[in-house]
Design a protein around this motif. Structure first.
Motif, short mmCIF file in Angstrom:
data_model
loop_
_atom_site.label_atom_id
_atom_site.label_comp_id
_atom_site.label_asym_id
_atom_site.label_seq_id
_atom_site.Cartn_x
_atom_site.Cartn_y
_atom_site.Cartn_z
N GLY A 15 0.78 -1.23 0.00
CA GLY A 15 0.00 0.00 0.00
C GLY A 15 0.80 1.27 0.00
N HIS A 16 2.14 1.19 0.04
CA HIS A 16 2.94 2.40 -0.05
C HIS A 16 2.84 2.97 -1.47
N SER A 17 2.69 4.28 -1.57
CA SER A 17 2.54 4.90 -2.88
C SER A 17 3.47 6.10 -3.01
N PHE A 18 3.91 6.35 -4.24
CA PHE A 18 4.86 7.41 -4.53
C PHE A 18 4.43 8.11 -5.82
N ASP A 19 4.12 9.37 -5.71
CA ASP A 19 3.61 10.14 -6.84
C ASP A 19 4.72 10.44 -7.84
N ILE A 20 4.35 10.40 -9.11
CA ILE A 20 5.27 10.79 -10.18
C ILE A 20 5.09 12.29 -10.42
N ALA A 21 6.18 13.04 -10.32
CA ALA A 21 6.12 14.48 -10.53
C ALA A 21 5.76 14.79 -11.98
N ARG A 22 5.27 15.97 -12.22
CA ARG A 22 4.85 16.33 -13.58
C ARG A 22 6.03 16.33 -14.55
N GLN A 23 7.27 16.49 -14.02
CA GLN A 23 8.45 16.43 -14.89
C GLN A 23 8.82 14.99 -15.25
N GLY A 24 8.22 14.00 -14.55
CA GLY A 24 8.43 12.62 -14.92
C GLY A 24 9.28 11.79 -13.98
N TYR A 25 9.78 12.37 -12.89
CA TYR A 25 10.60 11.61 -11.95
C TYR A 25 9.77 11.22 -10.73
N VAL A 26 10.32 10.30 -9.92
CA VAL A 26 9.65 9.90 -8.69
C VAL A 26 10.65 9.97 -7.54
N ASN A 27 10.18 10.44 -6.40
CA ASN A 27 11.02 10.55 -5.22
C ASN A 27 10.87 9.29 -4.37
N LEU A 28 11.95 8.47 -4.34
CA LEU A 28 11.96 7.24 -3.55
C LEU A 28 12.99 7.32 -2.43
N LEU A 29 13.15 8.52 -1.89
CA LEU A 29 14.04 8.73 -0.74
C LEU A 29 13.18 9.12 0.46
N PRO A 30 12.85 8.16 1.32
CA PRO A 30 11.99 8.45 2.47
C PRO A 30 12.59 9.51 3.38
N VAL A 31 11.73 10.30 3.97
CA VAL A 31 12.19 11.39 4.85
C VAL A 31 13.07 10.84 5.96
N GLN A 32 12.71 9.68 6.51
CA GLN A 32 13.47 9.15 7.64
C GLN A 32 14.87 8.67 7.25
N LYS A 33 15.14 8.60 5.94
CA LYS A 33 16.47 8.17 5.49
C LYS A 33 17.31 9.34 4.96
N LYS A 34 16.80 10.56 5.13
CA LYS A 34 17.57 11.74 4.76
C LYS A 34 18.44 12.19 5.92
N ARG A 35 19.64 12.64 5.62
CA ARG A 35 20.52 13.18 6.65
C ARG A 35 20.41 14.70 6.75
#
Length: 283
Positions: free
Chosen positions: A30-50
């Motif tokens: 059920g996890h979902s990730f929106d595709i930006a209008r430019q065509g890319y997808v962000n698959l870097l979860p907030v909890q894994k950002k430094r």
């Protein structure tokens, strides 16, 4: 050459396969990730950002884009493309991941017409500004914001992997590559941008060239040294070169000022291109 978007993506939260549904990538949990209008997808979860915005800044990406599009590093791009396509039979299909793709220059060069080989391309970078710039320029490839430390890619799904001036994470590279796949890695040599470094630093060490050890699960099948001189005319390309390197932040204010005062600069490009083959676990 037929070029398509690589789609063997994995959920960054649980590793399950992602399926595309219109403008969204979803996993069975059920996890979902929106595709930006430019065509890319962000698959870097907030909890894994430094940090809030990891990776290259918008200004660094713009500088790199101007510099690379001027063709100064074209010999590197040509050598990388040759290494990627070397040994591939006509009519074959290769999936290729650029891990640390920046603004996508090297994948764009690879996507240029070059024989009867089908490529599915994916560029990944931790900088959203880099991926945004890449997605705007090249629509045939897939583009993902993500980390080399946790590649959102399914196991054994990649035939060719690029790591150019980047941060290799060999266990992850080994996980996503098919047996017999090839890793093409480019690293700076001891004289790379030496003339620029001599300007921005009070002292430049004369380190000896070191050959990196072969990563576990791989065998080295090729090494190529590339060395050429780039002539920069005008303050802008010199400033762009400095801005796209770590030297911009490592240098002192005085060193940056000396570079900013330059109107012309001839600089040595010295890099080592290594090709590694992924072992076949069965033999």
């Amino acid at each position: 050459m037929n070029t398509t978007s690589f789609e063997s993506l994995a959920c960054p939260l649980d590793g399950n396969p992602l399926q595309r549904e219109n403008k969204v990538w979803r996993c069975p949990q059920g996890h979902s990730f929106d595709i930006a209008r430019q065509g890319y997808v962000n698959l870097l979860p907030v909890q894994k950002k430094r940090s809030k915005e990891p990776g290259d800044s918008k200004a660094m990406v713009a500088a790199r884009q101007r510099f690379l599009e001027a063709g100064y590093y074209r010999p590197i791009a040509d050598a990388v493309s040759a290494a990627i396509l070397n040994g591939a039979a006509r009519g074959s299909e290769l999936s290729c991941l650029d891990a640390g793709c920046g603004e996508g220059y090297y994948l764009r060069q690879l996507a240029s017409p070059n024989g009867e080989i089908s490529l599915s391309l994916l560029g990944l970078d931790i900088s959203k500004w880099a991926v945004l710039a890449a997605a705007r320029r090249e629509k045939r490839a897939g583009w993902v914001v993500g980390s080399n430390a946790n590649l959102p890619v399914l196991p054994a799904s990649v035939d060719r992997l690029l790591c150019l001036f980047g941060f290799p994470v060999y266990p992850e590279f080994a996980r996503v590559m098919r047996p017999g796949g090839r890793l093409v890695q480019v690293d700076a040599g001891q004289d790379h941008l030496r003339e620029l470094r001599e300007i921005v630093y009070p002292e430049v060490r004369a380190d000896s060239r070191k050959v990196a050890p072969v990563p576990e699960g791989f065998r080295r099948i090729g090494t190529q040294d590339l060395r050429f001189t780039v002539h920069l005319e005008g303050a802008e390309p010199i400033a762009d070169l400095l801005a796209m390197t770590p030297h911009l932040y490592r240098a002192s204010a005085e060193g940056r000022a000396r570079a900013a005062a330059l109107k012309t600069l001839s600089v040595t490009v010295d890099v080592c291109l290594q090709t590694f083959e992924r072992y076949n676990p069965a033999g």
